[in-house]
Design an enzyme around this catalytic site. Structure first.
Site, PDB file in Angstrom:
ATOM      1  N   ARG A  35     -14.950   9.475   0.699  1.00  0.00           N
ATOM      2  CA  ARG A  35     -13.651   8.789   0.693  1.00  0.00           C
ATOM      3  C   ARG A  35     -13.730   7.496   1.491  1.00  0.00           C
ATOM      4  NH1 ARG A  35      -8.887  13.372   1.076  1.00  0.00           N
ATOM      5  NH2 ARG A  35      -9.551  14.568  -0.743  1.00  0.00           N
ATOM      6  N   ASP A  36     -14.751   6.736   1.214  1.00  0.00           N
ATOM      7  CA  ASP A  36     -14.949   5.508   1.969  1.00  0.00           C
ATOM      8  C   ASP A  36     -14.192   4.357   1.324  1.00  0.00           C
ATOM      9  OD1 ASP A  36     -16.050   4.010   4.119  1.00  0.00           O
ATOM     10  OD2 ASP A  36     -17.851   5.252   4.020  1.00  0.00           O
ATOM     11  N   ASP A  37     -14.311   3.177   1.941  1.00  0.00           N
ATOM     12  CA  ASP A  37     -13.495   2.038   1.541  1.00  0.00           C
ATOM     13  C   ASP A  37     -14.035   1.300   0.325  1.00  0.00           C
ATOM     14  OD1 ASP A  37     -11.443   1.954   3.756  1.00  0.00           O
ATOM     15  OD2 ASP A  37     -13.272   1.923   4.934  1.00  0.00           O
ATOM     16  N   ASP A  80     -11.691  -4.229   2.539  1.00  0.00           N
ATOM     17  CA  ASP A  80     -12.579  -3.106   2.279  1.00  0.00           C
ATOM     18  C   ASP A  80     -14.047  -3.465   2.479  1.00  0.00           C
ATOM     19  OD1 ASP A  80     -10.526  -1.363   1.720  1.00  0.00           O
ATOM     20  OD2 ASP A  80     -10.598  -1.682  -0.441  1.00  0.00           O
ATOM     21  N   SER A 108      -5.617 -10.695 -16.632  1.00  0.00           N
ATOM     22  CA  SER A 108      -4.165 -10.578 -16.516  1.00  0.00           C
ATOM     23  C   SER A 108      -3.607  -9.816 -17.712  1.00  0.00           C
ATOM     24  CB  SER A 108      -3.525 -11.962 -16.422  1.00  0.00           C
ATOM     25  OG  SER A 108      -3.819 -12.720 -17.587  1.00  0.00           O
ATOM     26  N   ASP A 117     -10.575   0.878   7.404  1.00  0.00           N
ATOM     27  CA  ASP A 117      -9.327   0.141   7.629  1.00  0.00           C
ATOM     28  C   ASP A 117      -8.145   1.062   7.371  1.00  0.00           C
ATOM     29  OD1 ASP A 117      -9.579   0.189   4.876  1.00  0.00           O
ATOM     30  OD2 ASP A 117      -9.152  -1.930   4.580  1.00  0.00           O
ATOM     31  N   CYS A 127       0.812  -1.212   0.000  1.00  0.00           N
ATOM     32  CA  CYS A 127       0.000   0.000   0.000  1.00  0.00           C
ATOM     33  C   CYS A 127       0.846   1.262   0.000  1.00  0.00           C
ATOM     34  CB  CYS A 127      -0.958  -0.005   1.197  1.00  0.00           C
ATOM     35  SG  CYS A 127      -2.305  -1.185   1.008  1.00  0.00           S
TER      36      CYS A 127
END
Length: 361
Positions: free
Chosen positions: A65-67, A107, A157, A243, A20
């Site tokens: 600005r939530d998860d 999340d 991918s 989180d 992160c």
């Protein structure tokens, strides 16, 4: 390629960032999102006239600005949708898959929900790393998905310059169990379910400073699911939930306090921290993301010591849940937490809005 050959590959050597800590800083993110279209501005036919959406509405979107995004599906339940991916924060491919997956699924738990299924996101430098190593990443992901009780149902991918992995996760939540990061109330006490410091430890490992007895601490913690969040959704005295990831505890606490029009007071000595951080900080072992974080939101925080800066702004990968609990329910909450395997003590409180958003004692 033999098993010993794949184990000898160190994934962190193939990426410029880690975990992160790869996140775009809050200040740059503000520039990217400045002037974004809010959900209220969407054309009526998108919000209302579609047969699919006639009885559905987006109740958490990109204007907060939530998860995760949350859509009311009209029967007292909502669907949660989120995605998260990053470059390796550990050298072991299996652990990378586990950590990236636990981080993405978190999340959903941070909204008080339960995950339903996941889709893999994989970018792989095929000219540098064999596909067998990517297979180990996916095996790690499947292991965490099994632990969460969900299928890894597919994915996409690409051939990319650096290894990237993560998940898109779908979850569900009852509307009366939905938790957000901007709904805290004055007087709420603050709790954190994982100690801070994984960014410091992983940086020490990259610098060759990490002691052998500390090598398993960060990977084990980062792979721990935040499934406690599904229970927190059912507790009415949990007023806000999020989180802690790449913006560090300070960044996510600022989002919670500022979004709730409050300020926070933090007692640094009671903030959960890994016990060996001082010896690595003495060796200047902290990630570059720490200073990017402070550059973005440091003006919203009252004066800090150097140690407080390095710990509280340390980018966390798959960090713990930050929980705001009404002050008259802390004893009950701590009992529930203990029964769930968490021995939690409050490290701060939310107070009426002041000049700064966060004050640290």
């Amino acid at each position: 390629m033999t098993s010993s050959e794949t184990q000898a590959i160190k994934l962190t050597q193939y990426s410029h960032g880690a975990g992160c800590g790869c996140k775009i800083s809050p200040k740059i993110l503000d520039k990217i999102l400045h002037g974004r279209t809010s959900n209220a501005d969407l054309p009526a036919q998108v919000n209302q006239s579609s047969d699919l959406l006639t009885h559905h509405s987006l109740i958490v979107g990109n204007d907060s600005r939530d998860d995760a995004a949350v859509m009311d599906i009209g029967n007292g339940e909502a669907i949660i949708s989120t995605t998260d991916f990053f470059m390796p924060i550990v050298d072991d491919a299996y652990d990378f898959g586990r950590i990236a997956s636990a981080n993405a699924i978190s999340d959903v738990y941070a909204m008080g929900g339960e995950p339903m299924m996941a889709i893999a996101i994989l970018g792989w430098p095929l000219d540098k790393l064999p596909p067998e190593v990517a297979g180990q990443v996916l095996e790690g992901s499947r292991a965490i998905c099994r632990e969460a009780g969900i299928p890894l149902a597919g994915g996409h991918s690409i051939d990319s310059p650096e290894p990237i992995f993560g998940l898109a996760v779908t979850g569900r939540v009852r509307l009366d169990h939905l938790k957000q990061n901007n709904t805290a109330t004055q007087g709420c006490r603050l709790y954190l379910t994982k100690p801070l410091g994984v960014g410091i430890l992983t940086t020490a490992q990259k610098k060759g400073l990490l002691k052998p007895e500390h090598t398993d601490i960060a990977p084990r913690q980062m792979a721990q699911l935040n499934s406690f969040g599904a229970l927190l959704g059912k507790l009415p005295y949990v007023k806000a939930l999020t989180d802690v990831t790449g913006f560090g505890l300070l960044g996510h606490l600022i989002e919670m306090a500022e979004g709730s029009n409050l300020s926070a007071i933090v007692e640094f000595e009671t903030v959960p921290k890994l016990p060996m951080l001082d010896e690595y900080l003495a060796q200047k072992s902290f990630p570059g993301g720490t200073m990017r974080n402070l550059d973005s939101y440091g003006h919203k925080v009252a004066e800090l010591t150097d140690v407080q800066r390095y710990v509280l702004a340390d980018p966390q990968t798959s960090g713990g849940l930050l929980i705001a609990v009404t002050p008259d329910s802390t004893e009950e909450f701590e009992r529930v937490a203990t029964e769930s395997g968490f021995h939690l003590k409050s490290f701060g409180e939310l107070v009426p809005r002041r000049e700064k958003v966060v004050y640290v004692n």
